[in-house]
Design an enzyme around this catalytic site. Structure first.
Site, PDB file in Angstrom:
ATOM      1  N   HIS A 193      32.125 -49.046  -6.983  1.00 26.52           N
ATOM      2  CA  HIS A 193      30.914 -49.846  -6.722  1.00 26.52           C
ATOM      3  C   HIS A 193      31.013 -51.300  -7.172  1.00 26.52           C
ATOM      4  O   HIS A 193      30.127 -52.094  -6.892  1.00 26.52           O
ATOM      5  CB  HIS A 193      29.668 -49.166  -7.317  1.00 26.52           C
ATOM      6  CG  HIS A 193      29.487 -49.273  -8.803  1.00 26.52           C
ATOM      7  ND1 HIS A 193      28.635 -50.195  -9.356  1.00 26.52           N
ATOM      8  CD2 HIS A 193      30.008 -48.575  -9.829  1.00 26.52           C
ATOM      9  CE1 HIS A 193      28.638 -50.043 -10.683  1.00 26.52           C
ATOM     10  NE2 HIS A 193      29.474 -49.064 -10.989  1.00 26.52           N
TER      11      HIS A 193
ATOM     12  N   THR B   7      34.790 -30.287  -7.757  1.00 26.77           N
ATOM     13  CA  THR B   7      34.846 -30.532  -6.314  1.00 26.77           C
ATOM     14  C   THR B   7      34.818 -32.026  -6.036  1.00 26.77           C
ATOM     15  O   THR B   7      33.998 -32.754  -6.601  1.00 26.77           O
ATOM     16  CB  THR B   7      33.652 -29.844  -5.622  1.00 26.77           C
ATOM     17  OG1 THR B   7      33.740 -28.452  -5.882  1.00 26.77           O
ATOM     18  CG2 THR B   7      33.670 -30.092  -4.123  1.00 26.77           C
TER      19      THR B   7
ATOM     20  N   CYS C  54      19.048 -56.482 -23.183  1.00 24.92           N
ATOM     21  CA  CYS C  54      17.782 -55.852 -23.576  1.00 24.92           C
ATOM     22  C   CYS C  54      17.950 -54.340 -23.556  1.00 24.92           C
ATOM     23  O   CYS C  54      17.314 -53.627 -22.817  1.00 24.92           O
ATOM     24  CB  CYS C  54      16.649 -56.295 -22.678  1.00 24.92           C
ATOM     25  SG  CYS C  54      17.061 -56.431 -20.959  1.00 24.92           S
TER      26      CYS C  54
HETATM   27  C1  LIG Z   1      31.127 -51.547 -14.505  1.00 24.40           C
HETATM   28  C2  LIG Z   1      32.238 -51.459 -15.473  1.00 24.40           C
HETATM   29  C3  LIG Z   1      32.627 -50.217 -16.019  1.00 24.40           C
HETATM   30  C4  LIG Z   1      31.893 -48.929 -15.737  1.00 24.40           C
HETATM   31  O1  LIG Z   1      32.119 -48.521 -14.431  1.00 24.40           O
HETATM   32  P1  LIG Z   1      31.201 -47.358 -13.788  1.00 24.40           P
HETATM   33  O2  LIG Z   1      31.945 -46.981 -12.560  1.00 24.40           O
HETATM   34  O3  LIG Z   1      29.881 -48.018 -13.497  1.00 24.40           O
HETATM   35  O4  LIG Z   1      31.088 -46.258 -14.775  1.00 24.40           O
HETATM   36  C5  LIG Z   1      33.699 -50.199 -16.888  1.00 24.40           C
HETATM   37  N1  LIG Z   1      34.353 -51.328 -17.206  1.00 24.40           N
HETATM   38  C6  LIG Z   1      34.019 -52.529 -16.711  1.00 24.40           C
HETATM   39  C7  LIG Z   1      34.793 -53.735 -17.102  1.00 24.40           C
HETATM   40  C8  LIG Z   1      32.941 -52.639 -15.837  1.00 24.40           C
HETATM   41  O5  LIG Z   1      32.601 -53.819 -15.365  1.00 24.40           O
END
Ligand SMILES: *Cc1c(COP(=O)(O)O)cnc(C)c1O
Length: 407
Positions: A218, A256, A342
């Site tokens: 994401h 899965t 926050c």
């Molecule tokens: C967003 C992020 C994560 C966590 O990733 P998720 O897929 O949201 O659990 C870990 N490390 C860094 C540097 C991030 O920016």
């Protein structure tokens, strides 16, 4: 639709959508091409990739293997070195806990740095609670670790070095190839959280000699809830799985597989690979434009983290002589993050900015601009003007400014 301050009439003119999204380090929208690739895997091709006896299973398995090759291709890995997870938080947990467990007999010392993502810091803290020793290498005012300090902190008990490629708040790039070379020379497993770097800057597991690499879909215009851990095969890294049951992902992560999510991750990786050179340059120019405009129109502003080693899509700026709380409240039509986390009732200053030696007030009065695939020049010009206007207005009202003016 809200009107913008630039065209004053209607935003159909400049095609800007409000609020403007400048929080691409937190998450990104799914690219429509990624969504299109995913859709069939929710309905027609809904098979379980572990079903060996029918075509539904085979189709799902083929799709997962295609995605595995696409994700591997983005980081110079082989497909069979990719373990799919639920995201980078899980990947970081798997890497750090999995190595600590596998190397328990060799030692219990881990080296990391204080500006790592919470998923690394909190996992290290947990290990400390279980008797491990963790060294948090200090960073300089630019946000970089010192390689001599890294060398000096290695002991015969050191089993893991975990240092991120690019920081999620200040975009600073650690000297990751040098860190990898030191780890290799001393025979220590090297893990890196590459979430913010992959897809934005060239990253190759063999160039940096990483043994384990965390990624998240994401953050690269793929879906939420899917990530990967690269696990080196040659030489083989032994790692104990943290989720047992069924032996999926070569026994390293049971459960899965999230087939639509994995397909989306693969498509997102392929798009990044194809478009990264041009897209990174486009975003870098926009980031530099924003930085220049802010510096031209405002005094007493401070860029947090070195500009010399930085992601192209990040800018993090502190604004002196104003209150952090009012800054973010006044910016009502731009989605971005500040240096005031926050997380609780009290607005704690960012631990990343604090690690750079930035004082609490200045840390709280900071903004993190995270640019991305849909950021436009018109948006950047709007943001520069809006932030300038707000900072000027708040400074006129600020008690600290009055104190200064009064001497
Ligand atoms: C967003 C992020 C994560 C966590 O990733 P998720 O897929 O949201 O659990 C870990 N490390 C860094 C540097 C991030 O920016």
């Amino acid at each position: 639709m809200q009107n913008c301050d630039l065209c004053l009439v209607t935003c159909d003119l400049c095609l800007m959508k409000f609020p403007i999204y400048l929080d691409y380090h937190a998450t990104t929208p799914v690219d429509p091409r990624v969504l299109e690739a995913m859709l069939p895997y929710f309905t027609q091709e809904f098979g379980n990739a572990a079903s060996r006896n029918h075509s539904f299973g085979w189709a799902a398995k083929d799709a997962v293997e295609k995605a595995r090759a696409q994700v591997a291709g983005l980081i110079g890995a082989s497909a069979n070195e990719i373990v799919f997870t639920s995201g980078a938080t899980e990947s970081n947990n798997l890497a750090i806990r999995g190595i600590a467990e596998a190397y328990r007999d060799k030692g219990n010392h881990v080296i990391t740095c204080p500006t790592e993502h919470r998923a690394v810091i909190d996992t290290c803290r947990k290990l400390e609670g279980q008797g491990a020793r963790v060294s948090y290498l200090p960073v300089d005012t630019g946000g970089l670790i010192d390689l001599n300090q890294l060398r000096a902190s290695i002991t015969s008990q050191t089993i893991l070095i975990t240092v991120m490629v690019a920081n999620n708040e200040i975009g600073v790039l650690q000297p990751i190839a040098e860190i990898g070379a030191i780890a290799k020379e001393r025979g220590i497993v090297f893990h890196t959280d590459a979430v913010q770097a992959v897809g934005k800057i060239p990253f190759d597991v063999n160039h940096v000699r990483a043994d384990l690499v965390s990624m998240s879909a994401h953050k690269i215009c793929g879906p939420k809830g899917v990530g990967a851990l690269y696990v080196r095969r040659r030489p083989r890294v032994s790692m104990v799985e943290q989720i047992s049951g069924g032996g999926h992902e070569r026994g390293m992560r049971s459960g899965t597989l999230n087939v639509p999510g994995i397909v989306g991750f693969g498509a997102a990786a392929a798009i990044c690979k194809a478009e990264m050179p041009a897209e990174s340059e486009r975003v870098r120019l926009l980031r530099d434009r924003l930085n220049e405009k802010l510096h031209q129109s405002l005094e007493d502003i401070h860029v947090n983290g070195t500009m010399a080693h930085r992601l192209p899509n990040n800018l993090n700026v502190s604004f002196a002589h104003l209150e952090g709380e009012s800054l973010l409240m006044a910016i009502d039509d731009i989605a971005l993050a500040s240096g005031a986390a926050c997380t609780s009732a009290s607005r704690e200053a960012s631990y990343v900015l604090k690690a750079l030696g930035i004082d609490d007030d200045l840390a709280r009065a900071s903004l993190r601009f995270g640019l991305g695939r849909w950021t436009t020049e018109a948006e950047i010009d709007y943001v520069a003007k809006k932030v300038t206007d707000i900072v000027r207005r708040l400074r006129e009202m600020s008690p600290s400014r009055m104190a200064c003016a009064e001497g």
